[in-house]
Design an enzyme around this catalytic site. Structure first.
Site, PDB file in Angstrom:
ATOM      1  N   CYS A   1      46.566  76.266  -9.114  1.00  0.00           N
ATOM      2  CA  CYS A   1      46.317  74.856  -8.776  1.00  0.00           C
ATOM      3  C   CYS A   1      46.691  73.928  -9.924  1.00  0.00           C
ATOM      4  O   CYS A   1      47.079  72.788  -9.704  1.00  0.00           O
ATOM      5  CB  CYS A   1      44.867  74.644  -8.384  1.00  0.00           C
ATOM      6  SG  CYS A   1      43.702  75.152  -9.651  1.00  0.00           S
TER       7      CYS A   1
ATOM      8  N   GLU B   1      37.368  71.142  -4.847  1.00  0.00           N
ATOM      9  CA  GLU B   1      38.330  71.530  -5.887  1.00  0.00           C
ATOM     10  C   GLU B   1      39.676  71.674  -5.184  1.00  0.00           C
ATOM     11  O   GLU B   1      39.972  72.705  -4.583  1.00  0.00           O
ATOM     12  CB  GLU B   1      37.898  72.860  -6.543  1.00  0.00           C
ATOM     13  CG  GLU B   1      36.598  72.773  -7.312  1.00  0.00           C
ATOM     14  CD  GLU B   1      36.717  71.998  -8.631  1.00  0.00           C
ATOM     15  OE1 GLU B   1      37.846  71.830  -9.133  1.00  0.00           O
ATOM     16  OE2 GLU B   1      35.672  71.564  -9.142  1.00  0.00           O
TER      17      GLU B   1
HETATM   18  P1  NAD Z   1      43.050  79.072   1.883  1.00  0.00           P
HETATM   19  O1  NAD Z   1      44.053  79.100   2.976  1.00  0.00           O
HETATM   20  O2  NAD Z   1      42.482  80.334   1.361  1.00  0.00           O
HETATM   21  O3  NAD Z   1      41.882  78.130   2.375  1.00  0.00           O
HETATM   22  C1  NAD Z   1      40.731  77.922   1.608  1.00  0.00           C
HETATM   23  C2  NAD Z   1      39.505  78.202   2.446  1.00  0.00           C
HETATM   24  O4  NAD Z   1      39.445  77.279   3.527  1.00  0.00           O
HETATM   25  C3  NAD Z   1      39.476  79.597   3.046  1.00  0.00           C
HETATM   26  O5  NAD Z   1      38.236  80.203   2.774  1.00  0.00           O
HETATM   27  C4  NAD Z   1      39.690  79.358   4.525  1.00  0.00           C
HETATM   28  O6  NAD Z   1      38.969  80.266   5.330  1.00  0.00           O
HETATM   29  C5  NAD Z   1      39.182  77.956   4.734  1.00  0.00           C
HETATM   30  N1  NAD Z   1      39.891  77.280   5.809  1.00  0.00           N
HETATM   31  C6  NAD Z   1      41.236  77.268   6.034  1.00  0.00           C
HETATM   32  N2  NAD Z   1      41.522  76.500   7.110  1.00  0.00           N
HETATM   33  C7  NAD Z   1      40.347  76.018   7.564  1.00  0.00           C
HETATM   34  C8  NAD Z   1      39.975  75.156   8.648  1.00  0.00           C
HETATM   35  N3  NAD Z   1      40.881  74.645   9.487  1.00  0.00           N
HETATM   36  N4  NAD Z   1      38.665  74.868   8.807  1.00  0.00           N
HETATM   37  C9  NAD Z   1      37.740  75.384   7.982  1.00  0.00           C
HETATM   38  N5  NAD Z   1      38.028  76.203   6.962  1.00  0.00           N
HETATM   39  C10 NAD Z   1      39.303  76.519   6.745  1.00  0.00           C
HETATM   40  O7  NAD Z   1      43.583  78.348   0.604  1.00  0.00           O
HETATM   41  P2  NAD Z   1      44.633  77.172   0.438  1.00  0.00           P
HETATM   42  O8  NAD Z   1      44.053  75.921   0.969  1.00  0.00           O
HETATM   43  O9  NAD Z   1      45.988  77.586   0.855  1.00  0.00           O
HETATM   44  O10 NAD Z   1      44.608  77.158  -1.166  1.00  0.00           O
HETATM   45  C11 NAD Z   1      45.610  76.587  -1.899  1.00  0.00           C
HETATM   46  C12 NAD Z   1      45.210  75.180  -2.306  1.00  0.00           C
HETATM   47  O11 NAD Z   1      44.012  75.245  -3.068  1.00  0.00           O
HETATM   48  C13 NAD Z   1      46.222  74.519  -3.202  1.00  0.00           C
HETATM   49  O12 NAD Z   1      46.329  73.174  -2.830  1.00  0.00           O
HETATM   50  C14 NAD Z   1      45.612  74.635  -4.592  1.00  0.00           C
HETATM   51  O13 NAD Z   1      46.050  73.652  -5.485  1.00  0.00           O
HETATM   52  C15 NAD Z   1      44.160  74.521  -4.268  1.00  0.00           C
HETATM   53  N6  NAD Z   1      43.342  75.162  -5.299  1.00  0.00           N
HETATM   54  C16 NAD Z   1      42.575  74.359  -6.079  1.00  0.00           C
HETATM   55  C17 NAD Z   1      41.821  74.917  -7.097  1.00  0.00           C
HETATM   56  C18 NAD Z   1      40.979  74.050  -7.984  1.00  0.00           C
HETATM   57  O14 NAD Z   1      40.179  74.602  -8.710  1.00  0.00           O
HETATM   58  N7  NAD Z   1      41.130  72.743  -7.943  1.00  0.00           N
HETATM   59  C19 NAD Z   1      41.850  76.301  -7.305  1.00  0.00           C
HETATM   60  C20 NAD Z   1      42.614  77.080  -6.462  1.00  0.00           C
HETATM   61  C21 NAD Z   1      43.367  76.499  -5.468  1.00  0.00           C
END
Ligand code: NAD
Length: 453
Positions: free
Chosen positions: A244, A210
Site C-alpha cells: 500500500c 486503512e
Molecule cells: P481484498 O480484496 O482482500 O479486500 C479487503 C477485504 O474486504 C477482504 O477481507 C474482503 O473480504 C472484503 N471485501 C471485498 N469486497 C467486499 C464487499 N463488496 N463488501 C464487503 N467486504 C468486501 O483487498 P484489496 O481491497 O484488494 O486490497 C488492496 C488495497 O488495500 C489497496 O488499495 C492497498 O493500497 C490497500 N491496503 C492498504 C493498507 C494500509 O495499511 N493502508 C495495507 C494493505 C493494503
C-alpha cells in the site's frame, strides 16, 4: 441465526463478562499470540509462499518481524498506556481529580487485506487485545492459504469466543457488516472502504479505514540519483509492488529521466538477477484478475525496462514506464503491482501542483539533499505520511501513527496509536462534595470574571 451473527453474539457475551478488563488477561493473550507466531512460523511462511510466491525470508522480514515487535511493545508498555492520564486543570477544578481513563470499546471487527495477509490482519488485533476488546477477525479470502491457516491455528492459542476468525468472501463480510460492532478496522481499497463506512453508519459505529492510493515519489535532480534509485527500486518492487505504501510513480525533471531509468535497471538486475522470473525473492501477482488488470494498465505507455510477463503463473517483470502523462491509463488508479511510471515535470513547483491536484496520498516520497526543499513539500502538500530519502521504513517506527488522510483513509495505528485508536478515552472529573460554601462563591467569582473555564 447466521454463523456470523452467532460469532458476534458470543464475542459480545464473552466481553460482557469483564474477562478482558484485567491487564494480566490481555498480557496473557498477547503472549499467546507471540507464541503462535514463533511456533507456527513455518505454517505462516508456507501459506504466504502459496498465496504470493514469497520466500521464507520475505515473510519473516515483512510479516512476522514487525508483528512480533508490536506485540512485545504492547506487553512492555500496556500498564503505562492503560493508566489514568492526568490532564492540565483550570482554576475551577484545581482541587479536583481530572484525568483521562482509557477503556475498552467492546467488540471490534477487523477486516484484513491480502497483500501482507498476516501483518495487516494481526497488527490491528494487537491493539484490540491490548485495549481490552473482543475482536472478530476476518482475513481476506484472496490470500486463501493464509486465511485457512489463521482460521485453523489461531484458536489453538487465543480465546476462541473473544477472538474468533471468520473466513469467507464478500457475502460473509457483508453478513458480518450487518452486525453491530463497537469499532470496525478495515484495510483494503477505497471502494469497499465506502461500503464499510456505510454499513458502520447504520449502527453509528466508528471506523478506521486503512486504504491505498497513488503515492508519488519526487526525485530532485541535484540529489545522489544512484542512491535514490536503489532505495526506490527496493521500495517499489518488494512484494511485486503489492504494497500500500509502495511509491506508485516517479516525478522528475526531463534532464534526469534517462539516468533514473538506467539506475533503476541496474538495481533491478542487482536485486533480482537478469531473470527475476526464476529468482526466489521475486514474488507473483496475487491472482489472474489482478494480473489482467495490471497488463491493461500498461497499455499506451512506453516500456523502458522489463514489460515481460507470463499469465500462467501470474508473473510480471519489474517494469519501468517512461514519458508517462497524468492522462495515461496507468495514472488512473492505484497500480499495486510492479509497474513504475515516470512523469516528467519542470521542477518542484509543478510536482507540488501535480500532487495537490489529485487525492491525498498515503505517502509522499521525496529524494533530495536540500532540507529546505523537503520542508517545503511538507508545508505545501498533505498525505498520510511523508518520507524523505528512503521508502517504506516509516512503517517500522511504532511511535509514528500509520494511516491515511482523505481518500487514503482515516484513523491510524501502530504502537500506542493502536491502543488509543481502539480505546474510548474517557474524561473523568472527581470533585469532593465538601466545602460547598467556598465552592459556590469561587465558581460564581470565576464566572463573573469571565475566566475562560
Ligand atoms: P481484498 O480484496 O482482500 O479486500 C479487503 C477485504 O474486504 C477482504 O477481507 C474482503 O473480504 C472484503 N471485501 C471485498 N469486497 C467486499 C464487499 N463488496 N463488501 C464487503 N467486504 C468486501 O483487498 P484489496 O481491497 O484488494 O486490497 C488492496 C488495497 O488495500 C489497496 O488499495 C492497498 O493500497 C490497500 N491496503 C492498504 C493498507 C494500509 O495499511 N493502508 C495495507 C494493505 C493494503
Amino acid at each position: 441465526m447466521s454463523r456470523e451473527q452467532l460469532v458476534v453474539q458470543l464475542a459480545r457475551r464473552s466481553f460482557q463478562t469483564g474477562k478482558t478488563k484485567p491487564l494480566e488477561y490481555r498480557i496473557h493473550q498477547l503472549k499467546s499470540l507471540l507464541r503462535f507466531i514463533s511456533e507456527r512460523r513455518k505454517d505462516i511462511a508456507d501459506a504466504v509462499k502459496r498465496d504470493l510466491g514469497k520466500s521464507e525470508n520475505g515473510t519473516e522480514l515483512f510479516e512476522t518481524l514487525g508483528l512480533e515487535g508490536e506485540i512485545k511493545l504492547a506487553i512492555e508498555k500496556l500498564a503505562e498506556w492503560a493508566a489514568p492520564r492526568p490532564v492540565e486543570q483550570n482554576l475551577l477544578t484545581i482541587l479536583d481529580e481530572v484525568y483521562v481513563q482509557p477503556e475498552p470499546l467492546g467488540v471490534v471487527l477487523i477486516i484484513g487485506a491480502w497483500n501482507y495477509p498476516w501483518a495487516v490482519t494481526l497488527q490491528p488485533l494487537v491493539g484490540a487485545i491490548a485495549a481490552g476488546n473482543a475482536a472478530v477477525i476476518k482475513p481476506s479470502e484472496v490470500s486463501a492459504h493464509s486465511a485457512k491457516v489463521m482460521e485453523e491455528l489461531l484458536p489453538q492459542y487465543l480465546d476462541k469466543d473473544l477472538y474468533p476468525v471468520v473466513t469467507g468472501g464478500v457475502s460473509e463480510t457483508q453478513e458480518l457488516l450487518k452486525q453491530r460492532f463497537d469499532h470496525i478496522f478495515y484495510t483494503g481499497n477505497c471502494t469497499v472502504g465506502k461500503l464499510v463506512m456505510e454499513a458502520a453508519a447504520r449502527h453509528l459505529t466508528p471506523v478506521t479505514l486503512e486504504l491505498g492510493g497513488k503515492s508519488p515519489c519526487y526525485i530532485d535532480k541535484n540529489c545522489d540519483i544512484n542512491v535514490a534509485c536503489r532505495r526506490i527500486t527496493w521500495g517499489k518492487f518488494v512484494n511485486c509492488g503489492q504494497t500500500c505504501i509502495a511509491p506508485d510513480f516517479i516525478l522528475c525533471e526531463p534532464c534526469i529521466q534517462s539516468q533514473v531509468v538506467e539506475e533503476i535497471q541496474k538495481c533491478i538486475k542487482e536485486f533480482y538477477t537478469d531473470n527475476p522470473e526464476t529468482f526466489e525473492d521475486y514474488g507473483r501477482i496475487i491472482n489472474q484478475r489482478h494480473f489482467k488488470r495490471l497488463m491493461a494498465l500498461m497499455e499506451g505507455s512506453t516500456v523502458a525496462v522489463g514489460g515481460d510477463s507470463d499469465e500462467s503463473h501470474c508473473y510480471i517483470a519489474p517494469t519501468v514506464l517512461k514519458d508517462v502523462t497524468g492522462e495515461s491509463k496507468v495514472m488512473k488508479e492505484e497500480i499495486f503491482g510492479p509497474l513504475l511510471p515516470i512523469i516528467t515535470v519542470s521542477g518542484i513547483d509543478e510536482a507540488i501542483q501535480f500532487i495537490n491536484e489529485r487525492e491525498k496520498p498515503l505517502v509522499i516520497y521525496i529524494f533530495s539533499n536540500d532540507n529546505k526543499l523537503i520542508k517545503r513539500v511538507i508545508a505545501e502538500t498533505s498525505s498520510g505520511a511523508l518520507l524523505a530519502n528512503d521508502c517504506l521504513v516509516h512503517f517500522t517506527v511504532s511511535a509514528l501513527p500509520f494511516g491515511g488522510v482523505g481518500n487514503s483513509g482515516m484513523g491510524c495505528y501502530h504502537g500506542r496509536h493502536s491502543f488509543d485508536q481502539l480505546s474510548h478515552l474517557r474524561s473523568c472529573l472527581i470533585k469532593q462534595l465538601k466545602m460547598e460554601g467556598v465552592n459556590s462563591i469561587w465558581a460564581r467569582f470565576l464566572l463573573l470574571k469571565q475566566v475562560n473555564v
